[in-house]
Design a protein around this motif. Sequence first.
Motif, PDB file in Angstrom:
ATOM      1  N   MET B   1       0.834  -1.607  -0.103  1.00 11.79           N
ATOM      2  CA  MET B   1       0.199   0.134  -0.627  1.00 11.79           C
ATOM      3  C   MET B   1       0.983   1.456   0.020  1.00 11.79           C
ATOM      4  SD  MET B   1      -3.139  -1.127   1.645  1.00 11.79           S
ATOM      5  CE  MET B   1      -3.848  -2.298   2.071  1.00 11.79           C
ATOM      6  N   ALA B   2       0.582   2.289  -0.088  1.00  7.27           N
ATOM      7  CA  ALA B   2       1.548   3.681  -0.631  1.00  7.27           C
ATOM      8  C   ALA B   2       0.491   4.775  -1.039  1.00  7.27           C
ATOM      9  CB  ALA B   2       2.381   3.616  -1.677  1.00  7.27           C
ATOM     10  N   ARG B  75       5.816  -0.509 -11.413  1.00  2.00           N
ATOM     11  CA  ARG B  75       4.782   0.115 -10.727  1.00  2.00           C
ATOM     12  C   ARG B  75       4.180  -0.392  -9.647  1.00  2.00           C
ATOM     13  NH1 ARG B  75       3.337   6.055 -14.166  1.00  2.00           N
ATOM     14  NH2 ARG B  75       5.089   5.984 -15.655  1.00  2.00           N
ATOM     15  N   ASN B  76       4.150  -1.110  -9.130  1.00  2.00           N
ATOM     16  CA  ASN B  76       3.001  -2.448  -8.713  1.00  2.00           C
ATOM     17  C   ASN B  76       1.419  -1.559  -8.393  1.00  2.00           C
ATOM     18  OD1 ASN B  76       2.679  -4.282  -6.762  1.00  2.00           O
ATOM     19  ND2 ASN B  76       3.284  -3.468  -5.570  1.00  2.00           N
ATOM     20  N   ILE B  77       0.850  -1.434  -9.739  1.00  2.00           N
ATOM     21  CA  ILE B  77      -0.107  -1.103  -9.824  1.00  2.00           C
ATOM     22  C   ILE B  77      -1.465  -1.727 -11.295  1.00  2.00           C
ATOM     23  CG2 ILE B  77       0.018   1.648  -9.490  1.00  2.00           C
ATOM     24  CD1 ILE B  77       0.573   1.334 -12.650  1.00  2.00           C
ATOM     25  N   ALA B  78      -2.023  -2.267 -10.597  1.00  2.00           N
ATOM     26  CA  ALA B  78      -3.068  -2.634 -11.363  1.00  2.00           C
ATOM     27  C   ALA B  78      -4.143  -1.774 -12.535  1.00  2.00           C
ATOM     28  CB  ALA B  78      -3.524  -4.361 -10.960  1.00  2.00           C
ATOM     29  N   ASP B 151      -2.088  -8.019  -6.002  1.00  2.00           N
ATOM     30  CA  ASP B 151      -1.898  -7.327  -4.499  1.00  2.00           C
ATOM     31  C   ASP B 151      -1.600  -6.097  -5.300  1.00  2.00           C
ATOM     32  OD1 ASP B 151      -2.711  -7.560  -2.299  1.00  2.00           O
ATOM     33  OD2 ASP B 151      -0.644  -8.564  -1.449  1.00  2.00           O
ATOM     34  N   PRO B 152      -1.381  -5.079  -5.604  1.00  2.00           N
ATOM     35  CA  PRO B 152      -1.032  -4.297  -5.822  1.00  2.00           C
ATOM     36  C   PRO B 152      -0.621  -3.059  -4.860  1.00  2.00           C
ATOM     37  CG  PRO B 152      -3.341  -4.002  -6.913  1.00  2.00           C
ATOM     38  CD  PRO B 152      -2.753  -5.693  -6.414  1.00  2.00           C
ATOM     39  N   GLU B 153      -0.508  -1.560  -5.311  1.00  2.00           N
ATOM     40  CA  GLU B 153      -0.047  -0.903  -4.288  1.00  2.00           C
ATOM     41  C   GLU B 153      -1.292  -0.636  -4.697  1.00  2.00           C
ATOM     42  OE1 GLU B 153       3.751   0.194  -2.124  1.00  2.00           O
ATOM     43  OE2 GLU B 153       4.092   0.330  -4.111  1.00  2.00           O
ATOM     44  N   VAL B 154      -1.680   0.211  -5.710  1.00  2.00           N
ATOM     45  CA  VAL B 154      -2.901   1.215  -6.559  1.00  2.00           C
ATOM     46  C   VAL B 154      -3.505   0.004  -7.480  1.00  2.00           C
ATOM     47  CG1 VAL B 154      -3.052   3.191  -7.048  1.00  2.00           C
ATOM     48  CG2 VAL B 154      -0.720   2.980  -6.394  1.00  2.00           C
ATOM     49  N   PHE B 155      -4.563   0.881  -7.310  1.00  2.00           N
ATOM     50  CA  PHE B 155      -6.145  -0.036  -7.774  1.00  2.00           C
ATOM     51  C   PHE B 155      -6.271   0.911  -9.135  1.00  2.00           C
ATOM     52  CE2 PHE B 155      -7.581  -3.311  -5.552  1.00  2.00           C
ATOM     53  CZ  PHE B 155      -7.262  -4.471  -5.979  1.00  2.00           C
ATOM     54  N   LEU B 156      -6.252   1.034 -10.015  1.00  2.00           N
ATOM     55  CA  LEU B 156      -7.061   2.127 -10.838  1.00  2.00           C
ATOM     56  C   LEU B 156      -7.088   1.906 -12.233  1.00  2.00           C
ATOM     57  CD1 LEU B 156      -2.994   3.547 -13.065  1.00  2.00           C
ATOM     58  CD2 LEU B 156      -4.234   4.388 -10.612  1.00  2.00           C
TER      59      LEU B 156
END
Lengths: 294, 367
Positions: B1-2, B75-78, B151-156
């Motif tokens: 998480m971020a 970037r660890n986002i999805a 399990d990303p840090e950010v969802f878009l």
Amino acid sequence: MRVLPPLLRRKPAVAVLMCVPLFALILGLVAYPFFHALFLATLNKAETAFVGLDNFTFLFGRQTFWMVVRQSLLFALVAVVFKALIGLAAAHAINTIPTKGQRKWRGMMLIPWVIPPALSTLGWWWLFEPTYSAINWGLTKFALPAVPWLSDTFWARFSIILVNVWVGAPFFLIMYLAALKSIPGELYEAADMDGAGPWQKFFYITLPMIRNIIAITTLFSIIVTLANFDIVRVLTQGGPLNSTHLFATYAFRVGIESGDIPLGAAVSLFMFPMLAILAFIILRNVRRRAASLA
Amino acid sequence: MADVTLQNLIKTFDTVEAVRGIDLRIPNNEFVVLVGPSGCGKSTVLRMVAGLEEVTSGDIRIGDTRVNDVPPKDRNIAMVFQNYALYPHMTVAQNMSFGLRLRKVAKSEIRDKVQRAADILGIAELLDRRPRELSGGQRQRVAMGRAIVRDPEVFLFDEPLSNLDAKLRGQMRIEIQRLHQQLRTTTIYVTHDQVEAMTLADRVVVMNAGRIEQAGIPDEVYHRPRTRFVAGFMGSPAMNFLDCQLTEENGRTVARLAAGPALPLPAEQAARVRSYTGRKLVAGLRPENIREAASHDGTNSSGVPHDISIDIVEPLGRETIVYFRLGDATLCARVGTEVHPRAGEQTSLVFHPDRLHLIDPETDLVL
Ligand SMILES: Nc1ncnc2c1ncn2[C@@H]1O[C@H](COP(=O)(O)OP(=O)(O)OP(=O)(O)O)[C@@H](O)[C@H]1O
Ligand SMILES: [Mg+2]
């Protein structure tokens, strides 16, 4: 639909009627020549007596014939593989440049395919000319030995394959380019997010998405390549020592030039069962995949 | 998480200035909704955060890392796309696990994660199907599943529900809300549907023409809009705008509506706008603040009645929307179902000044 006049409502009859011109065309241009060739292949040289399969047994006993079979398969295999690879690479390259610039590249790449092959092959024939041609002149400029392009077995085969690839690769290019454009860009963005690199995107997204186009294009190309006539006819006439003959040029040699038309028909018919089986297998796979994707 | 920080973010396409300087800090766990009219640059902002679009200038930070030049995969986002962007040749399970397989996660772990995500989204029985064998809502779930398993840090999310019918959209909205309560992943959600914005957001960011007009909790954006644009964009039917003049009458500050009633302002607002006395302003009044005269709940005590002639009536079951003319302007009111207004009828509607927004026409700012 309910307001159609009675004649049009009797669908089967009208449908059949409307297909008649097409059937006539196929009958006249495909079925008739095919069965006539079958018939011819069962006659003696003078076309006066029925000899059954004698023409075939005669062919099967001749080394030259088996050489032609091997050469045709080798030619088709190598040429199609290179056409497919080069076409795919070029399609990819064109697809990566911005849409505005694509048209002129596409146009230029298509040139070899739209020139009548007999003409362009004549151009190649000049290039392959042993003493005064551009290629050998260039080679000797750089102190390299001149290459006997059309008089040595290996180089003659190399040359006809080269020219065939040059003529045929653009066909793969346009088919692949159209296929690539039909893949939604979002899939690649999703793959970006999933962490795929360029090769992974190619193998896991692009290839599976265009496999059917590849299969159909390849099948089509194999048929056309196996039946190739003009390139060999113009460049080598089958020489040296029959080492570049394909089915079509050999059939021409035997049937027209040597005057044994039934034997020539037998040569050209030999391709048919091979292609039929190949087509059956490839098209069955295509149908299966199409059903699972849609 | 971020947390995610956007600093003076600008994006220009050739000649089009799509994003013109966005500053936004999204704390960890927050659900932020970017909302605005078509073409205002919402998707562009999201795609820059995702790394699908290059940044012209400005900074994007995820956690403590500046990610401007970090490729999307690192970037660890999805992201969930509007058209789902599922891989058509893969099964649901393969679609969901593709990212994990590329990252060489152990097979057993992949299976567990896919199973867990499928359970959360209720698509466990669909794992072996291909996308074309799924309904729109199911595809939407799979697209979300693909984001969750990573399990990303950010969802878009880019307008994830806009391809669904109204009923399904309502259901999925609730599911997304539930999902966020469960996972608490920092989320940036783009939509032009203000109901989605109001219901899902911890914080609503209203965008217009490449800029942020206002950012705040839904209640604040709705009840205390900062600009005329926000006031007009949020709420449906939209807020009524009409010219008015600010005057001093009997010691009270009054907004005299053009061809309409004079509304005395609440003391607190009057103090704020007193310096504009005598000026021409724009008054903004929401349809729910113009009501029928005979209201049973007693909330009409402070209203000012005014006689009007009804133009158009839209009965919606729970309420009725009434359009009427006031001078040159067409206004909209929401009345209860006890009254049965008819088009062409003369009636009296009550204007409630306690929620009146006064706008300076020169700056378009709400005073
Ligand atoms: N690839 C591009 N090339 C050129 N202009 C673009 C490109 N992408 C977006 N734009 C322009 O940038 C502006 C913002 O586009 P964007 O897609 O971010 O809008 P949006 O707020 O997501 O709208 P919508 O609600 O319709 O999706 C628009 O004017 C659009 O025309
Ligand atoms: Mg958009």
